[in-house]
Design a protein around this motif. Structure first.
Motif, PDB file in Angstrom:
ATOM      1  N   ASP A 380      -1.258  15.382   4.535  1.00 15.89           N
ATOM      2  CA  ASP A 380      -0.656  15.584   5.854  1.00 15.89           C
ATOM      3  C   ASP A 380       0.869  15.579   5.798  1.00 15.89           C
ATOM      4  O   ASP A 380       1.524  16.419   6.414  1.00 15.89           O
ATOM      5  N   VAL A 381       1.452  14.598   5.088  1.00 14.00           N
ATOM      6  CA  VAL A 381       2.916  14.471   5.088  1.00 14.00           C
ATOM      7  C   VAL A 381       3.579  15.346   4.038  1.00 14.00           C
ATOM      8  O   VAL A 381       4.771  15.604   4.108  1.00 14.00           O
ATOM      9  N   GLY A 382       2.814  15.778   3.028  1.00  8.18           N
ATOM     10  CA  GLY A 382       3.366  16.693   2.041  1.00  8.18           C
ATOM     11  C   GLY A 382       4.189  16.046   0.952  1.00  8.18           C
ATOM     12  O   GLY A 382       4.959  16.715   0.257  1.00  8.18           O
ATOM     13  N   HIS A 383       4.063  14.732   0.774  1.00 13.88           N
ATOM     14  CA  HIS A 383       4.750  14.057  -0.338  1.00 13.88           C
ATOM     15  C   HIS A 383       3.946  12.822  -0.739  1.00 13.88           C
ATOM     16  O   HIS A 383       2.956  12.470  -0.098  1.00 13.88           O
ATOM     17  N   GLU A 384       4.370  12.151  -1.812  1.00 13.92           N
ATOM     18  CA  GLU A 384       3.575  11.094  -2.433  1.00 13.92           C
ATOM     19  C   GLU A 384       3.839   9.701  -1.870  1.00 13.92           C
ATOM     20  O   GLU A 384       3.276   8.732  -2.372  1.00 13.92           O
ATOM     21  N   ALA A 385       4.696   9.587  -0.868  1.00  9.83           N
ATOM     22  CA  ALA A 385       5.028   8.253  -0.358  1.00  9.83           C
ATOM     23  C   ALA A 385       3.802   7.463   0.102  1.00  9.83           C
ATOM     24  O   ALA A 385       3.711   6.262  -0.176  1.00  9.83           O
ATOM     25  N   PRO A 386       2.824   8.082   0.813  1.00  9.16           N
ATOM     26  CA  PRO A 386       1.639   7.299   1.208  1.00  9.16           C
ATOM     27  C   PRO A 386       0.877   6.738   0.002  1.00  9.16           C
ATOM     28  O   PRO A 386       0.386   5.605   0.052  1.00  9.16           O
ATOM     29  N   ARG A 387       0.798   7.517  -1.088  1.00  5.21           N
ATOM     30  CA  ARG A 387       0.074   7.039  -2.272  1.00  5.21           C
ATOM     31  C   ARG A 387       0.840   5.899  -2.948  1.00  5.21           C
ATOM     32  O   ARG A 387       0.243   4.906  -3.374  1.00  5.21           O
ATOM     33  N   LYS A 388       2.165   6.049  -3.042  1.00  6.81           N
ATOM     34  CA  LYS A 388       2.964   4.978  -3.645  1.00  6.81           C
ATOM     35  C   LYS A 388       2.883   3.715  -2.794  1.00  6.81           C
ATOM     36  O   LYS A 388       2.854   2.594  -3.327  1.00  6.81           O
ATOM     37  N   GLY A 389       2.847   3.899  -1.465  1.00  4.66           N
ATOM     38  CA  GLY A 389       2.684   2.749  -0.579  1.00  4.66           C
ATOM     39  C   GLY A 389       1.349   2.061  -0.800  1.00  4.66           C
ATOM     40  O   GLY A 389       1.256   0.827  -0.762  1.00  4.66           O
ATOM     41  N   VAL A 390       0.294   2.836  -1.050  1.00  3.62           N
ATOM     42  CA  VAL A 390      -1.032   2.268  -1.348  1.00  3.62           C
ATOM     43  C   VAL A 390      -0.994   1.488  -2.655  1.00  3.62           C
ATOM     44  O   VAL A 390      -1.593   0.410  -2.773  1.00  3.62           O
ATOM     45  N   TYR A 391      -0.294   2.013  -3.660  1.00  8.87           N
ATOM     46  CA  TYR A 391      -0.181   1.297  -4.932  1.00  8.87           C
ATOM     47  C   TYR A 391       0.515  -0.051  -4.719  1.00  8.87           C
ATOM     48  O   TYR A 391       0.105  -1.074  -5.292  1.00  8.87           O
ATOM     49  N   MET A 392       1.563  -0.046  -3.891  1.00  5.30           N
ATOM     50  CA  MET A 392       2.264  -1.288  -3.594  1.00  5.30           C
ATOM     51  C   MET A 392       1.367  -2.248  -2.815  1.00  5.30           C
ATOM     52  O   MET A 392       1.398  -3.466  -3.026  1.00  5.30           O
ATOM     53  N   PHE A 393       0.553  -1.688  -1.913  1.00  2.00           N
ATOM     54  CA  PHE A 393      -0.402  -2.508  -1.163  1.00  2.00           C
ATOM     55  C   PHE A 393      -1.434  -3.122  -2.107  1.00  2.00           C
ATOM     56  O   PHE A 393      -1.806  -4.294  -1.971  1.00  2.00           O
ATOM     57  N   THR A 394      -1.892  -2.347  -3.078  1.00  2.00           N
ATOM     58  CA  THR A 394      -2.854  -2.853  -4.068  1.00  2.00           C
ATOM     59  C   THR A 394      -2.249  -3.991  -4.875  1.00  2.00           C
ATOM     60  O   THR A 394      -2.911  -5.005  -5.136  1.00  2.00           O
TER      61      THR A 394
END
Length: 432
Positions: A380-394
């Protein structure tokens, strides 16, 4: 007709006019919205949907008003104009609640407005008119649909309560901001996490969080039962309602039950899916048709033929691959502990997990769930920030798991605490 009756008639007619004006405003909204959508080829909406209950009220309310006007024109007397005007005011406010939602997206205002007038609608529905005015009986006919609409709004409120505001797809959030979003989501969804974040990690905070979790689970069960009852009401009313003849629906003395088809009427057979998937030799005449040949070729090349491709994205994620065996080992340890407690128990009965165990389980599962769903946000957002945020959440979840194991001296889980720290370091390396 005496002076009092004339005054009563005028009061009712004035309130009818006000109610009709508000209803026309709602009708105009739907008409304009549908026209705007039809005239804009880029509009992704198919149309403005009307909620269950409201979809029927859009036909019934004009019918109720028309019947009231008709009865007033025939009746020389109105016993008491006050209940009639009160009923019209309640209908008007019910329509205003729908306008509050559709025009302002004000779910709280719509819910409060409707819930405040429903007691009046129910009270007036029970009045037995001594004259030929059908209004109170008609109020009884539409009351249930107002209740169905209220249940829908209540569900929206509950959904918003346990979810943070959804991020806009065009916002360039940093990974840190996505981390805050995931943490807030976890706090809203899980009382245990919220209580620990508020009071700190203690036995008392875990107990309170567990108590709140159980209470919310029981409330959810009650809401689910309420939704099932509301759904059954909708089915019965849908089956009895014809939008072309709303007056027939109002004249029903009661809504008939739906007779579901007996399962015994259907033949149940076992299907061998492996056999079903085998390709059969095409008939000679079929092979001679170019169109069918092309279709068969394209179907055989379809990416959906790969049964594993559906889950491929998140299962191949490097952090998910690190987390999966850890979570499996963690649950194996909990299972072993549970069986041991059952064996040692005098009653031999299964016991509920402790608040601490629940806390650890939630942390482990939340990390996996967020990884499995973040691909949609990335797209949806077109960049990897949500995935990196998930890694930080993990990493945050793993850190909390290790801290809890060490704080409460769970010696048999020390190896998992060490493994959690190790996985966190590997995720840090991936991020850098």
């Amino acid at each position: 007709m005496n002076k009092q009756n004339i005054t009563g008639h005028k009061q009712i007619l004035a309130e009818i006019s006000k109610t009709r004006d508000v209803f026309t405003e709602l009708e105009d909204f739907f008409t304009k919205a549908d026209e705007d959508i039809a005239n804009d080829p880029d509009d992704p909406r198919d149309g403005i949907g009307r909620f269950p209950g409201l979809d029927r009220l859009m036909f019934l309310i004009p019918c109720v008003i028309n019947r009231l006007e008709e009865d007033l024109s025939k009746s020389k007397e109105v016993e008491d104009a006050a209940p009639v005007t009160e009923g019209l005011q309640a209908i008007k406010e019910g329509v205003n609640s729908a306008l509050a939602y559709y025009l302002r997206d004000d779910v709280d205002g719509a819910y409060n407005l409707l819930s405040n007038i429903l007691s009046n609608i129910d009270k007036l529905s029970g009045i037995e008119s001594q004259s030929n005015i059908r209004f109170f009986r008609d109020m009884a006919g539409i009351a249930t649909d107002f209740h169905i609409l209220l249940d829908m709004l209540e569900g929206f409120l509950e959904s918003r309560r346990v979810r943070p505001k959804e991020p806009e797809t065009d916002e360039s959030w940093s990974p840190e901001r996505w981390l805050d979003y995931y943490l807030e989501q976890a706090r809203l969804e899980e009382p245990l996490i919220a209580m620990v974040d508020t009071e700190g990690l203690t036995g008392a905070s875990l107990e309170r969080g567990m108590t709140q979790m159980i209470e919310e689970s029981e409330q959810m069960d009650r809401r689910m039962e309420k939704q099932i009852n509301s759904y059954n009401l909708m089915r019965k009313r849908d089956a009895a309602f014809d939008p072309e003849y709303p007056e027939k629906f109002l004249d029903l003395s009661e809504i008939p039950d739906i007779k579901d088809k007996d399962d015994d009427d259907y033949e149940v057979r076992t299907v061998d899916l492996r056999y079903e998937e085998e390709e059969e030799e095409p008939e000679p005449w079929a092979s001679s048709l170019p169109e069918l040949q092309d279709w068969n070729k394209s179907a055989s090349e379809s990416p959906f033929d790969d049964s594993e491709s559906f889950h491929q994205d998140f299962e191949d994620d490097p952090v998910f691959c690190l987390l999966k065996p850890f979570t499996h080992n963690f649950f194996e340890c909990l299972k072993h502990d549970h069986l041991h407690r059952v064996k040692e128990s005098e009653s031999g009965e299964s016991q509920m997990r402790s608040p601490l165990e629940h806390y650890l389980v939630i942390l482990a599962l939340k990390a996996q769930v967020r990884i499995s769903s973040c691909g949609v946000l990335v797209e949806d957002v077109g960049h990897e920030a949500p995935r990196k945020g998930v890694y930080m959440f993990t990493m945050e979840c793993l850190d909390r798991i290790a801290d809890a194991i060490n704080k409460f001296s769970l010696e048999h889980l020390y190896h998992l605490a060490a493994e959690a720290r190790n996985i966190k370091k590997q995720i840090e390396e991936l991020l850098t």
